[in-house]
Design a protein around this motif. Structure first.
Motif, PDB file in Angstrom:
ATOM      1  N   GLU A  26       0.925  -1.130   0.060  1.00 13.37           N
ATOM      2  CA  GLU A  26      -0.104  -0.084   0.277  1.00 13.37           C
ATOM      3  C   GLU A  26       1.037   1.239  -0.008  1.00 13.37           C
ATOM      4  O   GLU A  26       0.418   2.444   0.100  1.00 13.37           O
ATOM      5  N   HIS A  63      -0.301   6.128  -7.312  1.00  8.37           N
ATOM      6  CA  HIS A  63      -0.524   4.552  -7.220  1.00  8.37           C
ATOM      7  C   HIS A  63       0.164   3.885  -6.340  1.00  8.37           C
ATOM      8  O   HIS A  63       1.266   4.482  -5.841  1.00  8.37           O
ATOM      9  N   THR A  64      -0.085   2.931  -5.862  1.00  6.33           N
ATOM     10  CA  THR A  64       0.419   2.135  -4.943  1.00  6.33           C
ATOM     11  C   THR A  64       1.638   1.023  -5.639  1.00  6.33           C
ATOM     12  O   THR A  64       1.483   0.793  -6.880  1.00  6.33           O
ATOM     13  N   GLU A  67      -0.515  -1.925  -6.948  1.00  8.00           N
ATOM     14  CA  GLU A  67      -1.173  -1.545  -8.423  1.00  8.00           C
ATOM     15  C   GLU A  67       0.249  -1.504  -9.328  1.00  8.00           C
ATOM     16  O   GLU A  67      -0.185  -2.029 -10.492  1.00  8.00           O
ATOM     17  N   ALA A  70       0.473  -5.194 -10.053  1.00  6.24           N
ATOM     18  CA  ALA A  70      -0.284  -5.907 -10.869  1.00  6.24           C
ATOM     19  C   ALA A  70      -0.455  -5.480 -12.095  1.00  6.24           C
ATOM     20  O   ALA A  70      -0.709  -6.347 -13.154  1.00  6.24           O
ATOM     21  N   ARG A  71       0.086  -4.379 -12.448  1.00  6.57           N
ATOM     22  CA  ARG A  71       0.153  -3.982 -13.991  1.00  6.57           C
ATOM     23  C   ARG A  71       1.356  -4.810 -14.575  1.00  6.57           C
ATOM     24  O   ARG A  71       1.168  -5.331 -15.842  1.00  6.57           O
TER      25      ARG A  71
END
Length: 88
Positions: A26, A63-64, A67, A70-71
């Motif tokens: 996070e 953005h974390t 994230e 995930a990308r």
């Protein structure tokens, strides 16, 4: 997102010479890396050119690390579904 994805995101940031101060899923990229405008532009450019990740770091939203991971995972995931038919 797996721990492996998160470790990959951290390694990429480190490889791009951004100190891996963002360590938890996070953690916010701009906030934890304390990026100046030139570094933001450089990180975006490197993520696009080297890793095919399009992440708008200029958005109001920061953005974390999760994230980003995930990308990265989506960009490297093998395509799903049937293989395209070859032209005859």
């Amino acid at each position: 997102m797996s721990g492996e994805d998160l470790a990959r995101a951290q390694a990429i940031l480190s490889d791009l010479c951004f100190a891996p101060s963002a360590r938890h899923p996070e953690d916010r990229i701009r906030d934890h890396l304390e990026l100046d405008p030139v570094e933001i532009a450089e990180l975006e450019l490197q993520l696009r050119s080297r890793h095919h990740v399009h992440l708008d770091l200029w958005e109001v939203y920061d953005h974390t690390l999760a994230e980003l991971a995930a990308r990265l995972a989506r960009c490297t995931a093998p395509p799903t579904g049937p293989a395209p038919e070859a032209d005859r």
